[in-house]
Scaffold this motif. Structure first.
Motif, short mmCIF file in Angstrom:
data_model
loop_
_atom_site.label_atom_id
_atom_site.label_comp_id
_atom_site.label_asym_id
_atom_site.label_seq_id
_atom_site.Cartn_x
_atom_site.Cartn_y
_atom_site.Cartn_z
N ALA A 1 -0.72 9.86 -16.25
CA ALA A 1 -1.07 8.43 -16.20
C ALA A 1 0.08 7.61 -15.63
O ALA A 1 -0.11 6.77 -14.73
CB ALA A 1 -1.45 7.94 -17.59
N THR A 2 1.30 7.86 -16.10
CA THR A 2 2.46 7.12 -15.61
C THR A 2 2.68 7.40 -14.12
O THR A 2 2.93 6.49 -13.33
CB THR A 2 3.74 7.53 -16.40
N ALA B 1 0.07 5.74 -11.84
CA ALA B 1 0.27 4.29 -11.77
C ALA B 1 1.39 3.94 -10.79
O ALA B 1 1.36 2.90 -10.13
CB ALA B 1 0.59 3.75 -13.16
N ARG B 2 2.37 4.86 -10.64
CA ARG B 2 3.50 4.63 -9.74
C ARG B 2 3.18 4.99 -8.29
O ARG B 2 3.81 4.50 -7.36
CB ARG B 2 4.67 5.54 -10.12
#
Ligand code: TMP
Length: 203
Positions: free
Chosen positions: A141-142, A145-146
């Motif tokens: 998820a992180t 998002a990046r």
């Protein structure tokens, strides 16, 4: 076989490996080493054309086997044109992704299997294996998002989970070559772990 040093950077989407590759390259140059930075897919003029096909988010009709062969077409060109000559000249080659990515994305993510990837690796890379691989890990998820939005990033979350799990498995199976680094921390903390992961090879 070679006088130089071949180091690869791997990781799921948005792990920050390209930033870390640049930081390591500058640090090695400051220490007096000759460093070549390259990437997969890409890295050569021909490879950049192949990369465009692979990352074009309009290319929804690209089949998994075609994707696999194009990854290795780019790699074969890079190995012959850039990587082997640089290693023969005693340089340090830093490559942003290599065959571990193909094992994770096409072998596992696309379900083509590791055997097919290793078969093509033998043809395209002819025994060239990184001296060390830095695996920068980030949770899916992180990372997503990046990351920028290309054809790969548009794959479902389950695909990216498989990719990440495969990288972690590869690191677990070959901890001598593949060094796992937590990419969720600030850039400098990650960079100092990257340095620690390769420093012994510079001696
Ligand atoms: P990048 O985001 O690191 O520039 O890599 C481009 C994309 O290509 C990324 O989504 C991972 C993917 N990829 C594969 O699917 N298989 C491969 O063998 C390589 C090298 C990259």
């Amino acid at each position: 076989m070679t006088k130089g040093l071949f180091l690869t950077f791997e990781g799921p989407e948005g792990a920050g490996k390209s930033t870390q590759l640049n930081i390591l390259a500058e640090r090695l140059r400051a220490a007096g080493h000759e460093v070549i930075e390259t990437q997969e897919p890409g890295g050569t003029r021909i490879g950049k054309q192949i990369r465009q096909i692979l990352l074009d988010h309009g290319a929804t009709d690209l089949k998994p086997t075609t994707e696999l062969l194009l990854m290795f077409a780019s790699r074969a060109q890079n190995v012959d044109e850039v990587i082997l000559p640089a290693l023969a000249a005693g340089k340090i080659v830093l490559c942003d992704r290599f065959t571990d990515s193909t094992l994770a994305y096409q072998g596992a993510g696309r379900g083509l299997g590791a055997d097919m990837v290793y078969d093509l690796d033998r043809i395209a890379c002819r025994g060239l294996v990184p001296h060390r691989t830095v695996l920068i890990d980030i949770d899916v998820a992180t990372g997503l998002a990046r990351a920028e939005q290309t054809r790969m990033e548009q794959q479902p979350t389950s695909f990216h989970r498989t990719v990440r799990d495969t990288f972690l498995q590869l690191a677990n199976d070959d901890s001598r070559r593949i060094r796992l680094i937590d990419g969720a921390r600030d850039k400098q903390a990650v960079a100092s772990d990257v340095w620690a992961a390769v420093a012994d090879l510079m001696e």
